[in-house]
Design an enzyme around this catalytic site. Structure first.
Site, mmCIF file in Angstrom:
data_model
loop_
_atom_site.group_PDB
_atom_site.id
_atom_site.type_symbol
_atom_site.label_atom_id
_atom_site.label_comp_id
_atom_site.label_asym_id
_atom_site.label_seq_id
_atom_site.Cartn_x
_atom_site.Cartn_y
_atom_site.Cartn_z
ATOM 1 N N LYS A 115 -39.936 9.526 -38.892
ATOM 2 C CA LYS A 115 -38.545 9.739 -38.461
ATOM 3 C C LYS A 115 -38.518 11.075 -37.716
ATOM 4 O O LYS A 115 -39.032 12.080 -38.234
ATOM 5 C CB LYS A 115 -37.656 9.778 -39.713
ATOM 6 N N ARG A 143 -27.644 9.784 -51.105
ATOM 7 C CA ARG A 143 -26.804 10.988 -51.079
ATOM 8 C C ARG A 143 -25.613 10.807 -51.985
ATOM 9 O O ARG A 143 -24.778 11.709 -52.095
ATOM 10 C CB ARG A 143 -26.296 11.250 -49.646
ATOM 11 N N GLU A 201 -30.452 1.340 -43.855
ATOM 12 C CA GLU A 201 -30.933 2.459 -44.679
ATOM 13 C C GLU A 201 -29.774 2.978 -45.519
ATOM 14 O O GLU A 201 -28.834 3.580 -44.994
ATOM 15 C CB GLU A 201 -31.481 3.558 -43.760
HETATM 16 C C1 3PG Z 1 -29.723 11.117 -41.255
HETATM 17 O O1 3PG Z 1 -29.963 11.697 -42.278
HETATM 18 O O2 3PG Z 1 -30.413 10.168 -40.898
HETATM 19 C C2 3PG Z 1 -28.654 11.714 -40.372
HETATM 20 O O3 3PG Z 1 -27.707 12.349 -41.130
HETATM 21 C C3 3PG Z 1 -28.052 10.774 -39.413
HETATM 22 O O4 3PG Z 1 -27.539 11.561 -38.407
HETATM 23 P P1 3PG Z 1 -26.250 11.134 -37.598
HETATM 24 O O5 3PG Z 1 -25.111 11.235 -38.559
HETATM 25 O O6 3PG Z 1 -26.141 12.138 -36.466
HETATM 26 O O7 3PG Z 1 -26.480 9.745 -37.100
#
Ligand code: 3PG
Length: 213
Positions: free
Chosen positions: A128, A44, A40
């Site tokens: 999700k 951003r 994924e």
């Molecule tokens: C996302 O948007 O999927 C999260 O920022 C991932 O979270 P993590 O950094 O705790 O894995």
């Protein structure tokens, strides 16, 4: 392909924040070699669309999706770049519709019973669960399943998932896979330490294999 079919094969989906397009191909190669081919790439950063296109072109064994899709424009850019699927942190019916209209398999985010309910009404059974740890973790998922299991809901917990709690999440049958950034540490990516990233991917993939054997 259905979003559930894509994510079920993943076990763990690395959530990637990429600053430079030239990191995309070596990163995707390290993750796929480590045993995590479903990726994924989050919208951003400015590099997201270019990174997806480069991975599509040069790493055919990867299945690359787009994450953090917050606007219709980003959904269109993801599709144009060749994303195989889309993910969002929250539930927005307009984004779900946009993804549908571009035939982009899509996984919206939920954190509450009301959001699961809205996602199901919009035809999304694969969601999700974000931010997983902060929103109640495995316990919250089990509680939500008490009400929604019959509706066929499946979760991709993301946010605070790591090698330490991955097995707890994946032990829930309705958890289709987990997402997270822990396999692509910011420092390792900035330093071009793809061997370290591959090692983290293999460790995560080994946990998935052990649980699914
Ligand atoms: C996302 O948007 O999927 C999260 O920022 C991932 O979270 P993590 O950094 O705790 O894995």
């Amino acid at each position: 392909m259905d979003i559930a079919d894509i994510l079920r094969t993943a076990g763990v989906v690395p959530v990637i924040v990429i600053e430079r397009e030239d990191q995309a191909v070596p990163l995707a190669r390290a993750l796929t070699s480590g045993g995590l081919p479903v990726l994924e790439v989050t919208f951003r950063t400015q590099a997201a669309a270019g990174a997806i296109a480069a991975i599509r072109r040069e790493v055919p064994e990867a299945v690359v999706g787009a994450g953090t899709l917050l606007t219709a424009e980003q959904v269109r850019a993801a599709k144009k770049a060749g994303a195989a699927f889309g993910v969002a942190p929250g539930f927005d019916p307009a984004i779900v519709d946009e993804a549908k209209s571009h035939l982009l398999p899509f996984c919206p985010g939920v954190a509450t019973a009301s959001e699961v309910s809205q996602a199901l009404s919009a035809g999304c059974t694969t969601v999700k669960f974000f931010p997983a740890e902060a929103a109640g973790g495995v316990k919250m998922i089990k509680n939500l399943l008490g009400a929604f299991r019959f509706a066929g809901v499946r979760f991709m917990p993301t946010g605070g998932v790591s090698a330490a709690n991955l097995a707890d999440y994946l032990s829930v049958p309705e958890v289709i896979c987990c997402g997270g950034t822990w396999v692509v540490p910011k420092d390792a990516l900035a330093a071009g330490d793809y061997a370290a990233i591959e090692k983290l991917a293999s460790e995560a993939a080994a946990i998935v294999r052990r649980l699914r054997a």
